[in-house]
Every structure is written in structure tokens, then in C-alpha cells.
Motif scaffolding. Structure first.
Motif, PDB file in Angstrom:
ATOM      1  N   HIS A 112     -32.175 -61.002  86.693  1.00 47.91           N
ATOM      2  CA  HIS A 112     -31.327 -60.769  85.589  1.00 47.91           C
ATOM      3  C   HIS A 112     -31.554 -59.348  85.212  1.00 47.91           C
ATOM      4  O   HIS A 112     -32.366 -58.368  85.321  1.00 47.91           O
ATOM      5  CB  HIS A 112     -31.931 -61.711  84.456  1.00 47.91           C
ATOM      6  CG  HIS A 112     -31.077 -61.851  83.122  1.00 47.91           C
ATOM      7  ND1 HIS A 112     -31.152 -60.839  82.157  1.00 47.91           N
ATOM      8  CD2 HIS A 112     -29.978 -62.329  83.033  1.00 47.91           C
ATOM      9  CE1 HIS A 112     -30.463 -61.195  81.273  1.00 47.91           C
ATOM     10  NE2 HIS A 112     -29.625 -62.133  81.705  1.00 47.91           N
ATOM     11  N   GLY A 114     -31.041 -57.994  82.448  1.00 48.32           N
ATOM     12  CA  GLY A 114     -32.188 -57.868  81.251  1.00 48.32           C
ATOM     13  C   GLY A 114     -33.519 -57.782  81.385  1.00 48.32           C
ATOM     14  O   GLY A 114     -34.062 -57.932  80.464  1.00 48.32           O
ATOM     15  N   ASN A 115     -33.948 -57.820  82.666  1.00 44.66           N
ATOM     16  CA  ASN A 115     -35.163 -57.677  83.288  1.00 44.66           C
ATOM     17  C   ASN A 115     -35.784 -56.561  83.781  1.00 44.66           C
ATOM     18  O   ASN A 115     -35.853 -56.510  85.091  1.00 44.66           O
ATOM     19  CB  ASN A 115     -35.414 -58.963  84.171  1.00 44.66           C
ATOM     20  CG  ASN A 115     -36.790 -59.363  84.318  1.00 44.66           C
ATOM     21  OD1 ASN A 115     -37.927 -58.401  83.940  1.00 44.66           O
ATOM     22  ND2 ASN A 115     -37.318 -60.112  85.268  1.00 44.66           N
ATOM     23  N   GLN A 132     -24.191 -56.058  91.370  1.00 43.92           N
ATOM     24  CA  GLN A 132     -24.160 -56.725  90.274  1.00 43.92           C
ATOM     25  C   GLN A 132     -23.399 -57.825  89.945  1.00 43.92           C
ATOM     26  O   GLN A 132     -21.799 -57.741  90.373  1.00 43.92           O
ATOM     27  CB  GLN A 132     -24.159 -56.135  88.807  1.00 43.92           C
ATOM     28  CG  GLN A 132     -24.349 -56.797  87.584  1.00 43.92           C
ATOM     29  CD  GLN A 132     -24.538 -55.873  86.545  1.00 43.92           C
ATOM     30  OE1 GLN A 132     -25.080 -54.845  86.144  1.00 43.92           O
ATOM     31  NE2 GLN A 132     -23.944 -56.216  85.399  1.00 43.92           N
ATOM     32  N   GLN A 140     -24.426 -65.369  82.364  1.00 46.23           N
ATOM     33  CA  GLN A 140     -25.323 -64.162  82.465  1.00 46.23           C
ATOM     34  C   GLN A 140     -24.973 -63.156  83.699  1.00 46.23           C
ATOM     35  O   GLN A 140     -24.518 -63.811  84.654  1.00 46.23           O
ATOM     36  CB  GLN A 140     -26.747 -64.616  82.411  1.00 46.23           C
ATOM     37  CG  GLN A 140     -27.102 -65.331  81.340  1.00 46.23           C
ATOM     38  CD  GLN A 140     -27.434 -64.692  79.872  1.00 46.23           C
ATOM     39  OE1 GLN A 140     -27.581 -63.498  79.956  1.00 46.23           O
ATOM     40  NE2 GLN A 140     -27.453 -65.178  78.770  1.00 46.23           N
TER      41      GLN A 140
END
Length: 199
Positions: A112, A114-115, A132, A140
């Protein structure tokens, strides 16, 4: 005093509560409970638990993708207090051996966006960062990562690859066998060799 070594074993029903708790903690909104139940029960999915001193501290969920030549790492999580102790690296090493045993040449996963801790870990672990992409089902964005299984790992699982001379010798033997069958067929067709008269 040396720290306890990390051991890896296949997950069983006794581990489901532990795995569910880690998933809920680390993959909030990314993994539906119904999907997790399917992964834990479906035979094509494999779940392994990492233990430290006989206590479960992490797990990994994988799925072979033979058509792509890769072992897909779907979920990996380690308890916060056990991080930076080599648990995740040990899980990845186990996956390398598992992939080699199935003649799969790559480990692949998506992380992810956001990780940041996960992205940094996979970079340190030697994964190549891909493009990506947006997952419409989850809604997501993720980044694909790939790491090649070292040739030595595959060789250890199946023995060293045969030399070029071994391949040439094998092809020569096939040709000689074919010539022998053709010669016998020609003799039989010419009436020179009666069926059943050969040794």
C-alpha cells in the motif's frame, strides 16, 4: 545469551484468532473478513506462522502463480514488539525455499502506498519497486514489488542444472533410438524380420 531462533510452521485453526487480530491491526479496510476466511481454508492458499520462543509473532499468506512463475505474497505481518528481530526476513527466506521447490522464479507482492515502513522494508530486502496502480476492488493505490529467487536456491531444491554436454548427449541418444526403431521398421516392412523373431 543468544536470542531464541525464529521458527516457521504451517498455520492451523488454533492460529486463526492470532492471524485475524494481526490483520485487523495492520490491514484495516484492506482485507474483508470473508476473504481472510477463504484464504485460511482454501487449499491453493498457504499460511505460515513465525514463532519466537514457541510464541506466534507473525505470519505470511502466499499463493503460487505458476503461469506467472511467481509466488505471490499477499499478506505479511509481525507483532510490533517482535519487529527488527529478523522475523520478517525469516518468513521471506521460507518463501524463497517454497518458491524454489515449486520451480517458481520470483517473489511478488503489492504494498500500500500509505505504508512507508513496508515500502522501506521491501527496498532493504532486495525487492525491485514497480509501478503504482489503483485496485478498483479495494479502492486503494498499491506498488508492485518483485524479487528474483536466487538460482542457488533452485539448484539446492532440484540439483544443479545439467551441463550443455549432458543435454547434447541426451539428444544424441534420442536420435540413435529413433534410428534403431526406423531400421527395425524398414526390415520388418521388407519381409526381412518377422514379428516376434527379434530378441
Amino acid at each position: 545469551m543468544n536470542p531464541s531462533p525464529v521458527s516457521i510452521r504451517g498455520a492451523g485453526p488454533q492460529d486463526w484468532a492470532f492471524i485475524h487480530a494481526l490483520v485487523a491491526q495492520h490491514f484495516t479496510g484492506l482485507v474483508a473478513e470473508s476473504a481472510l476466511c477463504h484464504w485460511l481454508c482454501h487449499e491453493s492458499h498457504r499460511v505460515f506462522v513465525a514463532e519466537l520462543g514457541g510464541r506466534p509473532v507473525g505470519f505470511i499468506h502466499v499463493q503460487p502463480r505458476p503461469a506467472a512463475g511467481e509466488l505471490w505474497l499477499n499478506l505479511i505481518a509481525v507483532q510490533a514488539e517482535a519487529r527488527r528481530g529478523g522475523v520478517a526476513a525469516r518468513l521471506l527466506a521460507h518463501c524463497e525455499a517454497l518458491a524454489a521447490g515449486q520451480r517458481l522464479t520470483r517473489l511478488a507482492l503489492q504494498c500500500h502506498v500509505g505504508n512507508p515502513q513496508g515500502l522501506a522494508f521491501y527496498a532493504r530486502a532486495g525487492f525491485l519497486r514497480g509501478e503504482q496502480h489503483h485496485d478498483p476492488e479495494i479502492g486503494q493505490d498499491f506498488v508492485r514489488h518483485v524479487r528474483a529467487v536466487p538460482p542457488g536456491t533452485v539448484a539446492a531444491a532440484f540439483g544443479a542444472a545439467p551441463s550443455i554436454w549432458a543435454g547434447r548427449l541426451r539428444r544424441l541418444l534420442y536420435r540413435l533410438r529413433g534410428m534403431g526403431r526406423r531400421s527395425l521398421g524398414e526390415l520388418s516392412g521388407a519381409g526381412r524380420l518377422r514379428p516376434g523373431s527379434g530378441s
